[in-house]
Design an enzyme around this catalytic site. Structure first.
Site: not given
Length: 265
Positions: A43, A213, A226
Site C-alpha cells: 500500500s 478536514e 500511509h
C-alpha cells in the site's frame, strides 16, 4: 547495350532497395522503444482510489517523472506481502508481460513481517520469495531493483526516529549484495528524512487529518504508515535519487517536469 542498360537498371534498383532497407534499419535502431517499469509492492507504493484521498502511494507521483519512452506500470496492492503477491497471481501477471530491458522495482516488508496478519511470512520465506522475483525477472532479461520498505513514523521519547523494519530490511540488503542487485534503501533514507522533520513536522508526510478536514475521513485520521500527497512525492524523490546514484539505464529518461496534483480537491 540493351543488356547492359537493363543490368544497370537492376543494379540501380538493388542499390535503392538496399539504401531504403538501411534507412529503415537505422530508423528502427535510432527510435527508442518503450521501457516499462513495473512496481511490485504494498500500500505504501500502490495507486489509490479517490475515496482514499489524501492517502497516496509513492508510485503515483513516481510515474510522472519520466519522459515518453518510459511507462510505469504500478501493480502494487494494499495489504500485500511477497507471499500474497504470489498466491493471488500478481507476480505472474508481471512476469507474463515482462520483456527484455524492462525494470521491476520490488518493495515488500510491511505485511510480510507482521505475525498477526494472514500475509505474514517468516524470514526464510521472505528471502526465498525475493530471490524468486530476482531470478524470474532476470530469466526474462529484465532488470530487478530491490527496495527496503518505506519507514513508518515512529519516534521515541527523545524525538529520535525508531526503525520498525530492521530484520526484514536487513534481509533485502543482504540479498541485494549477494545477488548483485541494485538496492535503493528507502527505509534508511526515509528515516533520515523523518528525523530531519522531527515528530511534529513529519506528520505532514503521512495521512494525518483532523475531524472534518476530509470528507473521506470525517472522524479524522492519525496514520503513521500511509502517505499524504506530499509524503508520497518525497518518497518518489528518494527513489529517483537512488536511480541516479545507481546510474541505472532509466537515469537519462528522468524528466524534470512539474508534478500536478493527483486528485481534484
Amino acid at each position: 547495350m540493351m543488356y547492359r542498360s537493363g543490368n544497370i537498371k537492376i543494379k540501380g534498383l538493388l542499390f535503392i532497395c538496399l539504401l531504403m532497407s538501411a534507412v529503415l534499419l537505422m530508423s528502427f535502431l535510432i527510435t527508442p522503444g518503450h521501457t516499462t517499469v513495473y512496481l511490485a509492492g504494498d500500500s505504501t507504493m500502490a495507486n489509490k482510489q479517490p475515496k482514499a484521498f489524501p492517502e497516496t502511494g509513492w508510485g503515483m507521483p513516481f510515474s510522472a517523472f519520466f519522459d515518453s519512452t518510459v511507462v510505469v506500470d504500478n501493480r502494487a496492492q494494499n495489504g500485500r506481502s511477497t507471499k500474497t503477491f504470489i498466491s493471488e497471481g500478481l507476480w505472474s501477471s508481471i512476469i507474463g508481460s515482462l520483456k527484455e530491458g524492462d525494470y521491476v522495482f520490488i518493495q515488500f516488508g510491511h505485511n510480510d513481517e507482521v505475525p498477526t496478519k494472514k500475509s505474514y511470512i517468516n524470514e526464510q520465506g521472505f528471502g526465498d520469495n525475493l530471490a524468486r522475483f530476482i531470478r524470474e525477472t532476470r530469466e526474462k532479461k529484465a532488470n530487478p531493483v530491490l527496495l527496503t520498505p518505506a519507514a513508518r513514523r515512529k519516534f521515541d521519547t527523545t524525538g529520535t526516529i525508531v526503525g520498525t523494519h530492521e530484520v526484514y530490511s536487513a534481509i533485502v540488503r543482504k540479498l541485494a549484495a549477494e545477488q548483485k542487485v541494485p538496492l535503493i534503501d528507502l527505509d534508511r533514507e526515509s528515516q533520515a528524512l523523518l528525523q530531519k522533520l522531527g515528530p511534529e513536522g513529519s506528520k505532514k508526510l503521512f495521512n494525518y487529518l483532523t475531524p472534518g478536514e476530509s470528507i473521506n475521513y470525517p472522524e479524522g485520521r492519525a496514520d503513521d504508515t500511509h502517505f499524504s500527497e506530499l509524503g508520497a512525492l518525497k518518497m518518489a524523490e528518494i527513489v529517483l535519487a537512488g536511480i541516479r546514484s545507481l546510474k541505472l539505464g532509466l537515469t537519462p529518461h528522468i524528466a524534470h517536469s512539474n508534478v500536478k496534483p493527483l486528485y481534484e480537491k
